[in-house]
Scaffold this motif. Sequence first.
Motif, PDB file in Angstrom:
ATOM      1  N   ALA A  44       9.264  14.757  -9.982  1.00 48.27           N
ATOM      2  CA  ALA A  44       8.320  15.216  -8.945  1.00 48.27           C
ATOM      3  C   ALA A  44       7.475  14.055  -8.421  1.00 48.27           C
ATOM      4  N   VAL A  45       8.144  12.989  -8.002  1.00 48.27           N
ATOM      5  CA  VAL A  45       7.442  11.796  -7.533  1.00 48.27           C
ATOM      6  C   VAL A  45       6.790  12.080  -6.179  1.00 48.27           C
ATOM      7  N   PRO A  46       5.477  11.851  -6.042  1.00 46.69           N
ATOM      8  CA  PRO A  46       4.817  12.041  -4.743  1.00 46.69           C
ATOM      9  C   PRO A  46       5.489  11.175  -3.683  1.00 46.69           C
ATOM     10  N   SER A  47       5.610  11.682  -2.484  1.00 51.23           N
ATOM     11  CA  SER A  47       6.335  10.978  -1.430  1.00 51.23           C
ATOM     12  C   SER A  47       5.769   9.593  -1.137  1.00 51.23           C
ATOM     13  N   HIS A  48       4.421   9.444  -1.236  1.00 47.49           N
ATOM     14  CA  HIS A  48       3.825   8.152  -0.901  1.00 47.49           C
ATOM     15  C   HIS A  48       4.050   7.096  -1.987  1.00 47.49           C
ATOM     16  N   LYS A  91       0.845  -1.193   0.000  1.00 45.36           N
ATOM     17  CA  LYS A  91       0.000   0.000   0.000  1.00 45.36           C
ATOM     18  C   LYS A  91       0.883   1.246   0.000  1.00 45.36           C
ATOM     19  N   PRO A  92       0.764   2.101  -1.025  1.00 43.33           N
ATOM     20  CA  PRO A  92       1.584   3.318  -1.086  1.00 43.33           C
ATOM     21  C   PRO A  92       1.433   4.167   0.176  1.00 43.33           C
ATOM     22  N   HIS A  93       2.546   4.556   0.761  1.00 38.77           N
ATOM     23  CA  HIS A  93       2.495   5.391   1.961  1.00 38.77           C
ATOM     24  C   HIS A  93       3.836   6.081   2.156  1.00 38.77           C
ATOM     25  N   ASP A  94       3.846   7.104   2.989  1.00 36.59           N
ATOM     26  CA  ASP A  94       5.094   7.785   3.326  1.00 36.59           C
ATOM     27  C   ASP A  94       5.871   6.903   4.300  1.00 36.59           C
ATOM     28  N   VAL A  95       7.106   6.606   3.951  1.00 38.56           N
ATOM     29  CA  VAL A  95       7.929   5.727   4.781  1.00 38.56           C
ATOM     30  C   VAL A  95       8.555   6.535   5.911  1.00 38.56           C
TER      31      VAL A  95
END
Length: 334
Positions: free
Chosen positions: A93-97, A28-32
């Motif tokens: 500009a890759v989103p952080s998540h 699941k995409p998320h901020d690490v």
Amino acid sequence: MDVSVTLWAVTILGLSALIAIDFFIGRKPHDVSVKEAGIWTVVWIVLAALFGLGLLVFGNSQASGEFFAGFITEKSLSVDNLFVFVLIMAKFAVPSHLQQRVLLVGVLIALVLRAIFIAAGAAIIASFSWVFFIFGAFLIYTAWKLVQEARADEDEDDWEENRLLKSVEKKFGVADKYHGTKLFIRVNGKRVLTPLMVVMLAIGTTDVLFALDSIPAIFGLTQDPYIVFTANAFALMGLRQLYFLIGGLLKKLVHLSYGLSVILGFIGVKLVLHALHEAGVHVPEISIPFSLAVIGGVLVITTITSLIASKKQAQREAAEAAEAGESPKDSVEV
């Protein structure tokens, strides 16, 4: 070290299982967070250490020593890759998540491409022992080039796409924005790449350039394809977590290029000596324990001097900022 087809198959299956577990946990995409990255970094290092100890118990001390020397070398060289990964992430500009997904797939692409490089390198070495002269000379040249770049204080502020990536974008087309974790979408009936797919390819193919020095470097420590592959695999698979763990510290490793140049130069000399020995010339050969001591010592010294230099630079900048802030006030009072 004699490695059977069965052991190769078990190793590849084991590594694939670890990658699958890593992917499932972070599917699941998320901020690490730093905590998550730290835990997984430790896990991968422990797994690498256990594998090296397994080689010692079930193989021999030579194989174990070569694995640890190769793993540490590849790990240190991979830190340099992170600088470029940061630039690529910023470029697209890759989103952080989504960054963890990009790195996971990008590293997998890099691992497959490196496996091809390793197989080719092993075949060449098995047929032509003189290739050690070429590898050695190339590493010494790379070491000199790193020193020149470090002395020139050249910071790469941008990253340019390679020709392969440009041709793929031209052929398939690229969407104008991210669409979650989708790699392809349809625009006006035509299937096009998403920026996520492009940046994954960028991470994976750019790593091939780093393989041009890291593969000869590890072949300078061991000529066993099994050890070369596993050392690369463990070094690369922990790279994603390392990115999130030390991303903010990368700029503080100001002497990293000097340290890597010493390591590459040292291995280059080792390769040349080995080539001369293979040619029948009586020259001393550098042992694996000595190689481990040199590589580890250089990394420790480089890290310490980098942190000291970064701290002094930060203090100078703070002092200059304070002086600049006081000067207008002083002029008004006069």
